[in-house]
Design a protein around this motif. Structure first.
Motif, PDB file in Angstrom:
ATOM      1  N   GLY A  62       0.705  -1.226  -0.134  1.00  0.00           N
ATOM      2  CA  GLY A  62       0.017  -0.022  -0.023  1.00  0.00           C
ATOM      3  C   GLY A  62       0.815   1.271  -0.060  1.00  0.00           C
ATOM      4  O   GLY A  62       0.521   2.270  -0.828  1.00  0.00           O
ATOM      5  N   HIS A  63       1.921   1.329   0.690  1.00  0.00           N
ATOM      6  CA  HIS A  63       2.922   2.245   0.792  1.00  0.00           C
ATOM      7  C   HIS A  63       3.291   2.637  -0.533  1.00  0.00           C
ATOM      8  O   HIS A  63       3.533   3.712  -0.937  1.00  0.00           O
ATOM      9  N   VAL A  64       3.735   1.701  -1.584  1.00  0.00           N
ATOM     10  CA  VAL A  64       4.146   1.894  -2.688  1.00  0.00           C
ATOM     11  C   VAL A  64       3.066   2.333  -3.432  1.00  0.00           C
ATOM     12  O   VAL A  64       3.470   3.432  -4.100  1.00  0.00           O
ATOM     13  N   PHE A  65       1.951   2.029  -3.540  1.00  0.00           N
ATOM     14  CA  PHE A  65       0.709   2.606  -4.240  1.00  0.00           C
ATOM     15  C   PHE A  65       0.481   3.940  -4.003  1.00  0.00           C
ATOM     16  O   PHE A  65       0.531   4.796  -4.665  1.00  0.00           O
ATOM     17  N   LEU A  66       0.253   4.137  -2.621  1.00  0.00           N
ATOM     18  CA  LEU A  66      -0.434   5.170  -2.040  1.00  0.00           C
ATOM     19  C   LEU A  66       0.602   6.348  -1.950  1.00  0.00           C
ATOM     20  O   LEU A  66       0.333   7.623  -2.175  1.00  0.00           O
ATOM     21  N   ASP A  67       1.868   6.222  -1.378  1.00  0.00           N
ATOM     22  CA  ASP A  67       2.612   7.099  -1.169  1.00  0.00           C
ATOM     23  C   ASP A  67       3.807   7.511  -2.122  1.00  0.00           C
ATOM     24  O   ASP A  67       3.919   8.540  -2.637  1.00  0.00           O
ATOM     25  N   VAL A  68       4.478   6.228  -2.466  1.00  0.00           N
ATOM     26  CA  VAL A  68       5.606   6.348  -3.354  1.00  0.00           C
ATOM     27  C   VAL A  68       5.083   6.788  -4.850  1.00  0.00           C
ATOM     28  O   VAL A  68       5.544   7.851  -5.458  1.00  0.00           O
ATOM     29  N   MET A  69       4.262   6.067  -5.321  1.00  0.00           N
ATOM     30  CA  MET A  69       3.778   6.138  -6.809  1.00  0.00           C
ATOM     31  C   MET A  69       2.704   7.248  -6.854  1.00  0.00           C
ATOM     32  O   MET A  69       2.542   7.576  -8.070  1.00  0.00           O
ATOM     33  N   GLN A  70       2.080   7.205  -5.835  1.00  0.00           N
ATOM     34  CA  GLN A  70       0.671   8.021  -5.451  1.00  0.00           C
ATOM     35  C   GLN A  70      -0.093   7.712  -7.033  1.00  0.00           C
ATOM     36  O   GLN A  70      -0.481   8.549  -7.716  1.00  0.00           O
ATOM     37  N   VAL A  71      -0.566   6.505  -6.951  1.00  0.00           N
ATOM     38  CA  VAL A  71      -1.235   5.990  -8.246  1.00  0.00           C
ATOM     39  C   VAL A  71      -2.476   6.554  -8.805  1.00  0.00           C
ATOM     40  O   VAL A  71      -3.425   7.026  -7.711  1.00  0.00           O
ATOM     41  N   MET A  79       4.607  -6.031 -17.023  1.00  0.00           N
ATOM     42  CA  MET A  79       6.011  -6.029 -16.509  1.00  0.00           C
ATOM     43  C   MET A  79       6.625  -4.574 -16.071  1.00  0.00           C
ATOM     44  O   MET A  79       7.348  -4.431 -15.196  1.00  0.00           O
ATOM     45  N   GLN A  80       6.502  -3.803 -17.457  1.00  0.00           N
ATOM     46  CA  GLN A  80       7.315  -2.520 -17.383  1.00  0.00           C
ATOM     47  C   GLN A  80       6.891  -1.534 -16.307  1.00  0.00           C
ATOM     48  O   GLN A  80       7.903  -0.858 -15.690  1.00  0.00           O
ATOM     49  N   PRO A  81       5.714  -1.375 -15.896  1.00  0.00           N
ATOM     50  CA  PRO A  81       5.648  -0.359 -14.628  1.00  0.00           C
ATOM     51  C   PRO A  81       6.492  -0.515 -13.326  1.00  0.00           C
ATOM     52  O   PRO A  81       6.886   0.139 -12.833  1.00  0.00           O
ATOM     53  N   HIS A  82       6.479  -1.946 -13.284  1.00  0.00           N
ATOM     54  CA  HIS A  82       7.139  -2.420 -12.096  1.00  0.00           C
ATOM     55  C   HIS A  82       8.625  -2.148 -12.453  1.00  0.00           C
ATOM     56  O   HIS A  82       9.415  -2.088 -11.029  1.00  0.00           O
ATOM     57  N   LEU A  83       9.255  -2.235 -13.549  1.00  0.00           N
ATOM     58  CA  LEU A  83      10.527  -1.960 -13.506  1.00  0.00           C
ATOM     59  C   LEU A  83      10.901  -0.278 -13.070  1.00  0.00           C
ATOM     60  O   LEU A  83      12.098  -0.148 -12.539  1.00  0.00           O
ATOM     61  N   ILE A  84       9.988   0.559 -13.450  1.00  0.00           N
ATOM     62  CA  ILE A  84       9.848   1.857 -13.005  1.00  0.00           C
ATOM     63  C   ILE A  84       9.871   2.021 -11.425  1.00  0.00           C
ATOM     64  O   ILE A  84      10.755   2.547 -10.723  1.00  0.00           O
TER      65      ILE A  84
END
Ligand code: HEM
Length: 130
Positions: free
Chosen positions: A30-39, A67-72
Motif C-alpha cells: 500500500g505504501h508503494v501505491f499510495l505514497d511512493v507512486m501516488q497511483v 512487467m514494465q511499470p514494475h521496472l520503474i
C-alpha cells in the motif's frame, strides 16, 4: 452464506476495487501505491479490470506490458520477495472474502504464479545491480 464464483466483468471490478481498497499507507505494498507512486486510480483500475478479464474470462481489451511499470517502481523502491508475498496475502484474502469456486481458485493460482516469477526476477536483477 455461500459465496458465488467469478463469472463476469462486474465480479472482476468487485474484487479489483476491493483489493486496492484493502491497501493502506502502513502496509508494505500500500505504501508503494499510495505514497511512493501516488497511483492515479482512474487510470490504473480500468487496466486491471481488463488484465483480469483477459486472465480469467478470455477478454481481449487489455493492451499493455504488465512487467514494465514494475521496472520503474523497482528503480524507486527495490521490489523484494516481501513485497510480492504481501501482495499475494492481500490478493488471496480479497478473493476468499468475496468469491468461491473454480474461477476464484484460478485467480489466486494465476496471481501467485505471476508474483512468484516476478519476485525471482526482481531479486536476481537487484542482486546483479549491487
Ligand atoms: C510487489 C507488488 C506490486 C507492486 C508494488 C505493484 C505496483 C504497481 C504499480 C505502481 C503499477 C503502476 C500503476 C499505474 O500508475 O498505472 C502497477 C501496474 C500493474 N500491475 Fe502491479 N504491483 C505489484 C504486483 C503485481 C502483480 C503480482 C501483478 C499481477 C498478478 C501486477 C499486475 C499489474 C498490471 C497488469 C499493471 C498494469 C500494467 C500496464 O500498464 O499495462 N502487479 N503495479
Amino acid at each position: 452464506m455461500s459465496k458465488s464464483d467469478i463469472t463476469n466483468k462486474e465480479d472482476i471490478k468487485t474484487f479489483v476495487n476491493a483489493f486496492y481498497k484493502s491497501m493502506t499507507s502502513e502496509d508494505l505494498v500500500g505504501h508503494v501505491f499510495l505514497d511512493v507512486m501516488q497511483v492515479d486510480w482512474d487510470h490504473h483500475l480500468p487496466k486491471m479490470y481488463d488484465f483480469w478479464e483477459m486472465l480469467l474470462l478470455d477478454g481481449h481489451s487489455y493492451k499493455g506490458t504488465p512487467m514494465q511499470p514494475h521496472l520503474i517502481v523497482n528503480q524507486i523502491v527495490p521490489l523484494t520477495k516481501a513485497h510480492f508475498e504481501h501482495w499475494i496475502t492481500l490478493f488471496t484474502q480479497t478473493i476468499d472474502t468475496l468469491f468461491e469456486g473454480p474461477k476464484a481458485e484460478e485467480a489466486k493460482t494465476k496471481a501467485f504464479n505471476i508474483a512468484q516469477t516476478w519476485a525471482y526476477k526482481f531479486d536476481y536483477m537487484n542482486k546483479l545491480d549491487k
